[in-house]
Scaffold this motif. Structure first.
Motif, PDB file in Angstrom:
ATOM      1  N   ILE A  83       0.842  -1.202   0.000  1.00 21.54           N
ATOM      2  CA  ILE A  83       0.000   0.000   0.000  1.00 21.54           C
ATOM      3  C   ILE A  83       0.884   1.262   0.000  1.00 21.54           C
ATOM      4  O   ILE A  83       0.537   2.281  -0.585  1.00 21.54           O
ATOM      5  CB  ILE A  83      -0.997  -0.032   1.178  1.00 21.54           C
ATOM      6  N   GLU A  84       2.050   1.189   0.626  1.00 17.31           N
ATOM      7  CA  GLU A  84       2.950   2.351   0.620  1.00 17.31           C
ATOM      8  C   GLU A  84       3.495   2.606  -0.783  1.00 17.31           C
ATOM      9  O   GLU A  84       3.620   3.744  -1.224  1.00 17.31           O
ATOM     10  CB  GLU A  84       4.096   2.138   1.615  1.00 17.31           C
ATOM     11  N   ARG A  85       3.786   1.549  -1.491  1.00 18.07           N
ATOM     12  CA  ARG A  85       4.284   1.715  -2.870  1.00 18.07           C
ATOM     13  C   ARG A  85       3.174   2.261  -3.769  1.00 18.07           C
ATOM     14  O   ARG A  85       3.398   3.091  -4.639  1.00 18.07           O
ATOM     15  CB  ARG A  85       4.799   0.376  -3.405  1.00 18.07           C
ATOM     16  N   TYR A  86       1.953   1.801  -3.510  1.00 15.69           N
ATOM     17  CA  TYR A  86       0.807   2.307  -4.257  1.00 15.69           C
ATOM     18  C   TYR A  86       0.649   3.813  -3.997  1.00 15.69           C
ATOM     19  O   TYR A  86       0.446   4.616  -4.918  1.00 15.69           O
ATOM     20  CB  TYR A  86      -0.463   1.541  -3.834  1.00 15.69           C
ATOM     21  N   ALA A  87       0.754   4.177  -2.693  1.00 14.34           N
ATOM     22  CA  ALA A  87       0.552   5.574  -2.308  1.00 14.34           C
ATOM     23  C   ALA A  87       1.592   6.477  -2.968  1.00 14.34           C
ATOM     24  O   ALA A  87       1.273   7.587  -3.401  1.00 14.34           O
ATOM     25  CB  ALA A  87       0.625   5.706  -0.791  1.00 14.34           C
ATOM     26  N   ASP A  88       2.821   5.993  -3.079  1.00 10.90           N
ATOM     27  CA  ASP A  88       3.874   6.790  -3.726  1.00 10.90           C
ATOM     28  C   ASP A  88       3.455   7.190  -5.127  1.00 10.90           C
ATOM     29  O   ASP A  88       3.643   8.318  -5.567  1.00 10.90           O
ATOM     30  CB  ASP A  88       5.169   5.964  -3.838  1.00 10.90           C
ATOM     31  N   VAL A  89       2.864   6.267  -5.831  1.00 10.40           N
ATOM     32  CA  VAL A  89       2.504   6.531  -7.227  1.00 10.40           C
ATOM     33  C   VAL A  89       1.219   7.343  -7.339  1.00 10.40           C
ATOM     34  O   VAL A  89       1.174   8.388  -7.959  1.00 10.40           O
ATOM     35  CB  VAL A  89       2.351   5.202  -8.005  1.00 10.40           C
ATOM     36  N   PHE A  90       0.167   6.881  -6.665  1.00 11.89           N
ATOM     37  CA  PHE A  90      -1.144   7.475  -6.917  1.00 11.89           C
ATOM     38  C   PHE A  90      -1.454   8.705  -6.072  1.00 11.89           C
ATOM     39  O   PHE A  90      -2.141   9.609  -6.527  1.00 11.89           O
ATOM     40  CB  PHE A  90      -2.235   6.421  -6.728  1.00 11.89           C
ATOM     41  N   LEU A  91      -0.993   8.728  -4.840  1.00 12.28           N
ATOM     42  CA  LEU A  91      -1.343   9.870  -4.004  1.00 12.28           C
ATOM     43  C   LEU A  91      -0.333  10.997  -4.164  1.00 12.28           C
ATOM     44  O   LEU A  91      -0.687  12.154  -4.363  1.00 12.28           O
ATOM     45  CB  LEU A  91      -1.447   9.448  -2.534  1.00 12.28           C
ATOM     46  N   GLU A  92       0.972  10.674  -4.142  1.00 13.49           N
ATOM     47  CA  GLU A  92       1.980  11.728  -4.233  1.00 13.49           C
ATOM     48  C   GLU A  92       1.980  12.395  -5.607  1.00 13.49           C
ATOM     49  O   GLU A  92       2.234  13.584  -5.736  1.00 13.49           O
ATOM     50  CB  GLU A  92       3.369  11.153  -3.923  1.00 13.49           C
ATOM     51  N   THR A  93       1.710  11.621  -6.642  1.00  3.48           N
ATOM     52  CA  THR A  93       1.694  12.233  -7.978  1.00  3.48           C
ATOM     53  C   THR A  93       0.324  12.834  -8.305  1.00  3.48           C
ATOM     54  O   THR A  93       0.104  13.360  -9.376  1.00  3.48           O
ATOM     55  CB  THR A  93       2.043  11.193  -9.057  1.00  3.48           C
TER      56      THR A  93
END
Ligand code: SF4
Length: 380
Positions: free
Chosen positions: A279-289
């Motif tokens: 979920i942290e790797r997902y968040a890096d892509v979808f939430l931070e960008t």
């Protein structure tokens, strides 16, 4: 003015033959017109042995409407027993046979000494949809086929969810619940899907308790089992998706079944570590960008709409707009279900709208202000 419905998400109660088809080696026998059978034959899959498109049907016509269809039903059951090797035969009635008043119970009773069980369920479309029909079929199996157990098996848990074969995730959901319950050291018992079937049905009365994971579908059945076999039930209304709800689920079931709390926490820790890595790797892509929508809408049955809403708010931190529930939830459950949508993390509440009018839902979504583009999850 006529109300136009589009995108119906459920079928008539007779379509709950999918509940029979989801049980390996169980066979539906339709006591209905050929049109009902033709319409339903293309709508679902089966648990494997029999084609979902081929099943016995009395194909009643004008003759049976005028003179009654009891003889035709008896002949159809007799021939089904001769040519199809099944473990359980379930006669399902459609609108026509019920309107003309065929005595299905009497006809089925003639087969009570047959070496393979023959039972019947009343599933006329005018009585309700396939969500309700699912419970009526389960209750018919419990009532007409099951016998009280001579012992209760310690740790045995019957697992029930919403209707099988109505969306692509039904079996995966069951398998995952089975796996979680087994990890707690309990013995899961599921009757649907490959490798289950009559042996698992036979074990139902031996269970220590029934576990229902569904907002409302299945409640009638587990209450019936409580009445008939005194088997208590645990109702967990949310299909767990993601760490927050799955952890809550494991703690609730563990506490109910008196599983050692330290063991439950150990299982949770192991799964959460794995989950948060992804979920942290997902968040890096979808939430931070910032490519992810902030608001979301679900248009689905109560089970999936609630499960996704909990996951998207509690785990992903999105904001819910109005959530649409399209399974024609009976009035008696609507208040309860609306309450589940208001019980979200961070004090967030979602509004639940009960409607089966696709046009109305489309119009409301089109005119809503999402402050950007929303995430819409609107099909099965
Ligand atoms: S609503 Fe009645 S007539 Fe129509 S398919 Fe269902 S059982 Fe048959």
């Amino acid at each position: 003015m006529a109300k136009i419905l589009d995108q119906p998400r459920y079928k008539c109660a007779l379509a709950a033959m999918q509940t029979v088809q989801a049980i390996s080696r169980a066979l539906p026998i339709l006591h209905s017109g050929p049109g009902c059978a033709e319409k339903l034959s293309g709508s679902v899959g089966s648990s494997g042995l029999y084609s979902p498109h081929i099943f016995p049907c009395t194909s009643i016509s004008e003759k049976e409407v005028i003179f009654g269809g009891d003889d035709k039903l008896e002949e159809t059951i007799e021939n089904s027993l001769k040519v199809i090797d099944a473990d359980l035969y379930v006669v399902l009635t459609g609108c026509t046979s019920e309107i003309v008043g065929d005595n299905v119970e009497d006809v089925v009773r003639k087969f009570k000494n047959n070496d393979k069980p023959v039972i019947y369920a009343s599933t006329a479309g005018f009585k309700g949809n396939n969500y309700r029909g699912h419970d009526w079929i389960l209750k018919a199996i419990f009532d007409q086929y099951l016998k009280p157990a001579d012992h209760i098996e310690k740790g045995l848990v019957n697992i029930w969810t919403g209707i099988p074969m109505h969306d692509p995730f039904w079996l995966g959901n069951l398998r995952e619940l089975e796996r979680l319950v087994a990890e707690l050291g309990l013995i899961p018992n599921i009757i649907f899907g490959h490798g289950k079937g009559i042996n698992n049905i036979n074990k139902i009365p031996e269970a220590e308790f029934n576990l229902l994971v569904s907002p409302w579908v299945g409640l009638e059945s587990v209450r019936f089992l409580e009445e008939k076999f005194e088997t208590p039930y645990l109702h967990y209304p949310v299909l767990p998706i993601g760490a927050f709800e799955t952890t809550k689920f494991l703690r609730t079931v563990g506490e109910y079944a008196e599983v050692d709390a330290a063991k439950v926490e150990e299982i949770i820790t192991k799964h959460e570590e794995d989950y948060y890595y992804y979920i942290e790797r997902y968040a890096d892509v979808f939430l931070e960008t910032r490519v992810m929508a902030k608001r979301f809408v679900t248009v689905s049955d109560a089970q999936n709409s609630l499960a996704l809403t909990k996951f998207l708010v509690n785990d992903l931190g999105l904001f819910p707009s109005k959530q649409y529930i399209v399974d024609d939830t009976p009035e008696e459950y609507r208040g309860l279900i609306a309450g589940y949508f208001e019980d979200l993390n961070y004090g967030i509440k979602a509004e639940a709208g009960f409607s089966s009018d696709g046009h109305e839902i489309h119009s409301e979504i089109e005119s809503a202000d999402f402050n950007g583009y929303p995430l819409i999850l609107g099909s099965s």
